[in-house]
Design a protein around this motif. Structure first.
Motif, PDB file in Angstrom:
ATOM      1  N   VAL A   1      -5.851  -6.146   1.697  1.00 45.74           N
ATOM      2  CA  VAL A   1      -6.632  -5.255   1.027  1.00 45.74           C
ATOM      3  C   VAL A   1      -7.183  -4.281   2.243  1.00 45.74           C
ATOM      4  CG1 VAL A   1      -8.645  -4.559  -0.441  1.00 45.74           C
ATOM      5  CG2 VAL A   1      -7.444  -6.521  -0.974  1.00 45.74           C
ATOM      6  N   TRP A   2      -6.789  -2.909   2.188  1.00 45.94           N
ATOM      7  CA  TRP A   2      -6.909  -2.021   3.072  1.00 45.94           C
ATOM      8  C   TRP A   2      -8.415  -1.226   2.459  1.00 45.94           C
ATOM      9  CZ3 TRP A   2      -4.387  -0.319   7.639  1.00 45.94           C
ATOM     10  CH2 TRP A   2      -4.580   0.897   8.352  1.00 45.94           C
ATOM     11  N   ALA A   3      -9.277  -1.391   2.997  1.00 47.03           N
ATOM     12  CA  ALA A   3     -10.724  -0.821   2.506  1.00 47.03           C
ATOM     13  C   ALA A   3     -11.498   0.021   3.221  1.00 47.03           C
ATOM     14  CB  ALA A   3     -11.668  -1.920   2.149  1.00 47.03           C
ATOM     15  N   THR A   4     -12.388   0.782   2.701  1.00 47.62           N
ATOM     16  CA  THR A   4     -13.497   1.624   3.303  1.00 47.62           C
ATOM     17  C   THR A   4     -12.996   3.042   3.471  1.00 47.62           C
ATOM     18  OG1 THR A   4     -14.435  -0.314   4.473  1.00 47.62           O
ATOM     19  CG2 THR A   4     -15.275   1.846   4.836  1.00 47.62           C
ATOM     20  N   GLN A   5     -13.815   3.878   2.581  1.00 45.80           N
ATOM     21  CA  GLN A   5     -13.587   5.425   2.968  1.00 45.80           C
ATOM     22  C   GLN A   5     -12.154   5.941   3.099  1.00 45.80           C
ATOM     23  OE1 GLN A   5     -15.960   5.953   6.584  1.00 45.80           O
ATOM     24  NE2 GLN A   5     -17.529   6.717   5.141  1.00 45.80           N
TER      25      GLN A   5
ATOM     26  N   LEU B   1       1.668   6.654  -1.111  1.00 49.17           N
ATOM     27  CA  LEU B   1       2.024   5.529  -0.940  1.00 49.17           C
ATOM     28  C   LEU B   1       3.747   5.324  -1.370  1.00 49.17           C
ATOM     29  CD1 LEU B   1      -0.985   3.452  -2.135  1.00 49.17           C
ATOM     30  CD2 LEU B   1      -0.259   4.274   0.072  1.00 49.17           C
ATOM     31  N   THR B   2       3.913   5.983  -2.363  1.00 50.63           N
ATOM     32  CA  THR B   2       5.306   5.861  -2.971  1.00 50.63           C
ATOM     33  C   THR B   2       6.199   6.524  -1.919  1.00 50.63           C
ATOM     34  OG1 THR B   2       4.595   6.040  -5.188  1.00 50.63           O
ATOM     35  CG2 THR B   2       6.940   6.725  -4.683  1.00 50.63           C
ATOM     36  N   ARG B   3       5.878   7.793  -1.338  1.00 47.34           N
ATOM     37  CA  ARG B   3       6.808   8.374  -0.293  1.00 47.34           C
ATOM     38  C   ARG B   3       6.851   7.587   1.063  1.00 47.34           C
ATOM     39  NH1 ARG B   3       4.291  12.992  -2.790  1.00 47.34           N
ATOM     40  NH2 ARG B   3       2.716  12.712  -1.152  1.00 47.34           N
ATOM     41  N   MET B   4       5.700   6.896   1.388  1.00 45.92           N
ATOM     42  CA  MET B   4       5.728   6.036   2.537  1.00 45.92           C
ATOM     43  C   MET B   4       6.686   4.857   2.642  1.00 45.92           C
ATOM     44  SD  MET B   4       4.397   7.639   5.081  1.00 45.92           S
ATOM     45  CE  MET B   4       4.457   6.298   6.430  1.00 45.92           C
ATOM     46  N   ASP B   5       6.454   4.274   1.033  1.00 42.21           N
ATOM     47  CA  ASP B   5       7.238   3.085   1.010  1.00 42.21           C
ATOM     48  C   ASP B   5       8.782   3.092   1.352  1.00 42.21           C
ATOM     49  OD1 ASP B   5       7.075   0.187  -0.230  1.00 42.21           O
ATOM     50  OD2 ASP B   5       8.713   1.022  -1.485  1.00 42.21           O
TER      51      ASP B   5
ATOM     52  N   ASP C   1      -4.482   8.311   7.717  1.00 43.01           N
ATOM     53  CA  ASP C   1      -5.125   7.060   7.371  1.00 43.01           C
ATOM     54  C   ASP C   1      -4.641   6.605   5.986  1.00 43.01           C
ATOM     55  OD1 ASP C   1      -7.104   5.028   7.831  1.00 43.01           O
ATOM     56  OD2 ASP C   1      -7.787   5.441   5.940  1.00 43.01           O
ATOM     57  N   ALA C   2      -4.392   7.241   5.038  1.00 45.76           N
ATOM     58  CA  ALA C   2      -3.950   6.760   3.607  1.00 45.76           C
ATOM     59  C   ALA C   2      -2.581   6.607   4.037  1.00 45.76           C
ATOM     60  CB  ALA C   2      -4.018   7.866   2.773  1.00 45.76           C
ATOM     61  N   ALA C   3      -1.604   7.233   4.627  1.00 47.61           N
ATOM     62  CA  ALA C   3      -0.204   6.783   5.020  1.00 47.61           C
ATOM     63  C   ALA C   3      -0.272   5.456   5.442  1.00 47.61           C
ATOM     64  CB  ALA C   3       0.394   7.845   5.626  1.00 47.61           C
ATOM     65  N   MET C   4      -0.979   5.021   6.326  1.00 50.76           N
ATOM     66  CA  MET C   4      -1.143   3.970   7.215  1.00 50.76           C
ATOM     67  C   MET C   4      -1.396   2.703   6.206  1.00 50.76           C
ATOM     68  SD  MET C   4      -0.348   4.165  10.530  1.00 50.76           S
ATOM     69  CE  MET C   4      -1.609   2.991  11.434  1.00 50.76           C
ATOM     70  N   SER C   5      -2.260   2.825   5.225  1.00 43.72           N
ATOM     71  CA  SER C   5      -2.510   1.954   4.001  1.00 43.72           C
ATOM     72  C   SER C   5      -1.599   1.363   3.362  1.00 43.72           C
ATOM     73  CB  SER C   5      -3.616   2.294   3.363  1.00 43.72           C
ATOM     74  OG  SER C   5      -3.156   3.244   2.341  1.00 43.72           O
ATOM     75  N   GLN C   6      -0.184   2.214   3.398  1.00 43.21           N
ATOM     76  CA  GLN C   6       0.999   1.676   2.780  1.00 43.21           C
ATOM     77  C   GLN C   6       1.222   0.364   3.040  1.00 43.21           C
ATOM     78  OE1 GLN C   6       4.230   1.283   3.940  1.00 43.21           O
ATOM     79  NE2 GLN C   6       4.978   0.739   1.945  1.00 43.21           N
ATOM     80  N   ARG C   7       1.036  -0.093   4.484  1.00 44.96           N
ATOM     81  CA  ARG C   7       1.302  -1.509   4.901  1.00 44.96           C
ATOM     82  C   ARG C   7       0.606  -2.427   4.213  1.00 44.96           C
ATOM     83  NH1 ARG C   7       0.689  -0.824  10.897  1.00 44.96           N
ATOM     84  NH2 ARG C   7      -1.034   0.200  10.157  1.00 44.96           N
ATOM     85  N   ALA C   8      -0.400  -2.473   3.590  1.00 47.43           N
ATOM     86  CA  ALA C   8      -1.159  -3.321   3.030  1.00 47.43           C
ATOM     87  C   ALA C   8      -0.642  -3.540   1.386  1.00 47.43           C
ATOM     88  CB  ALA C   8      -2.743  -3.112   3.050  1.00 47.43           C
TER      89      ALA C   8
ATOM     90  N   PHE D   1      -3.285  11.304  -5.926  1.00 48.12           N
ATOM     91  CA  PHE D   1      -2.639  11.852  -4.780  1.00 48.12           C
ATOM     92  C   PHE D   1      -2.578  10.567  -3.568  1.00 48.12           C
ATOM     93  CE2 PHE D   1      -3.652  13.510  -0.421  1.00 48.12           C
ATOM     94  CZ  PHE D   1      -2.973  14.408  -0.376  1.00 48.12           C
ATOM     95  N   LEU D   2      -3.030   9.466  -3.604  1.00 46.45           N
ATOM     96  CA  LEU D   2      -2.851   8.493  -2.966  1.00 46.45           C
ATOM     97  C   LEU D   2      -1.522   7.778  -3.409  1.00 46.45           C
ATOM     98  CD1 LEU D   2      -3.523   6.159  -0.691  1.00 46.45           C
ATOM     99  CD2 LEU D   2      -4.995   5.213  -2.759  1.00 46.45           C
TER     100      LEU D   2
END
Length: 261
Positions: free
Chosen positions: A187-191, A238-242, A209-216, A233-234
């Motif tokens: 779980v990628w958490a905080t802000q 995540l869909t595009r980064m996948d 940062d949100a794009a990096m969270s796709q790996r979680a 928005f998120l």
């Protein structure tokens, strides 16, 4: 110069950990202070860093002691009381400030003592928030995973304060790699998209940062007046980064940027 007087009566572990000269972080590092004196259950501190426009210390905001050996029971009386209901109803228990194998053993024992005979225990999410928890993470995963399904939360607020903001990027990367090797979800958490959640518009840094969270496997967002729009928005990010990344491995997908419409 701004001074703070804190009442620590009833918190023996905190009194023991605080020493003259100790550094204290308040509200995920928004305010920093140094301990000038500790006596009779009171601590006197001098603020060393604060927002230029000032700041308020509100109720229920976190306090961290970077570099101090704060050892408190991972399970409080309130936690144990909550488990009376949680064990029979929840799918997952999130374990805050878990630091040692003994902490994990205590939680599993507490859940077993409350579970119906033969009933499966809830899964455990290990919230990694301290240097000791980080150091012991492989053992924590093995200990918890031997009894229940286990996941790991990168609790970046407290963790950044404890290890230093300059090390957070490196450490969150190492946690992702370790958990992929152990086949443990993260779980990628905080802000995540915090400014958008609260004000309706994300910063460029938050989008990266949100794009990096796709790996979680999971991304946690805070509450706020624009949380529904931020979630949508998120999801788009995540869909595009996948298409480009799977865990730590790039997919090497075809690039479309230069194709004509």
């Amino acid at each position: 110069e701004l001074r703070i007087m804190a009442d620590l009566s009833g918190d023996d572990a905190l009194i023991e950990a605080l020493q003259v000269g100790s550094v204290v972080s308040i509200d995920d590092g928004k305010i920093w202070a140094k301990v000038d004196d500790v006596s009779l259950g009171l601590a006197e501190l001098t603020v060393t860093r604060a927002p230029e426009k000032g700041g308020k210390i509100r109720k229920e905001k976190g306090v961290n002691l970077p570099g101090s050996n704060l050892r408190v029971a991972a399970l409080t009386e309130d936690d144990l009381a909550a488990l009376d209901f949680v064990v029979g109803h929840a799918d997952v228990v999130s374990f805050s400030f878990v630091q040692t194998v003994e902490d994990v053993q205590a939680l599993i024992a507490a859940m077993r003592s409350r579970a119906a005979p033969g009933a499966a225990l809830p899964a455990i999410v290990l919230k990694i928030e301290t240097p000791l928890g980080l150091q012991n993470l492989p053992d924590l995963i093995v200990e918890a995973g031997g009894s229940v399904p286990v996941g790991v939360m990168i609790a970046r607020g407290d963790l950044a304060v404890e290890i230093g903001f300059d090390r957070l990027s490196e450490i969150q990367e190492e946690i992702l790699w370790l958990c992929e090797a152990a086949q443990v979800p993260v779980v990628w958490a905080t802000q995540v998209l915090e400014t958008m959640v609260k004000e309706g518009q994300a910063t460029r840094a938050e989008i990266t940062d949100a794009a990096m969270s796709q790996r979680a496997e999971c991304v946690m967002m805070n509450k706020g007046p624009h949380v529904v729009e931020a979630m949508a928005f998120l999801r788009g990010i995540l869909t595009r980064m996948d298409r480009h990344q799977s865990k730590k491995s790039p997919r090497m997908a075809p690039l479309h940027l230069w194709q004509s419409a």
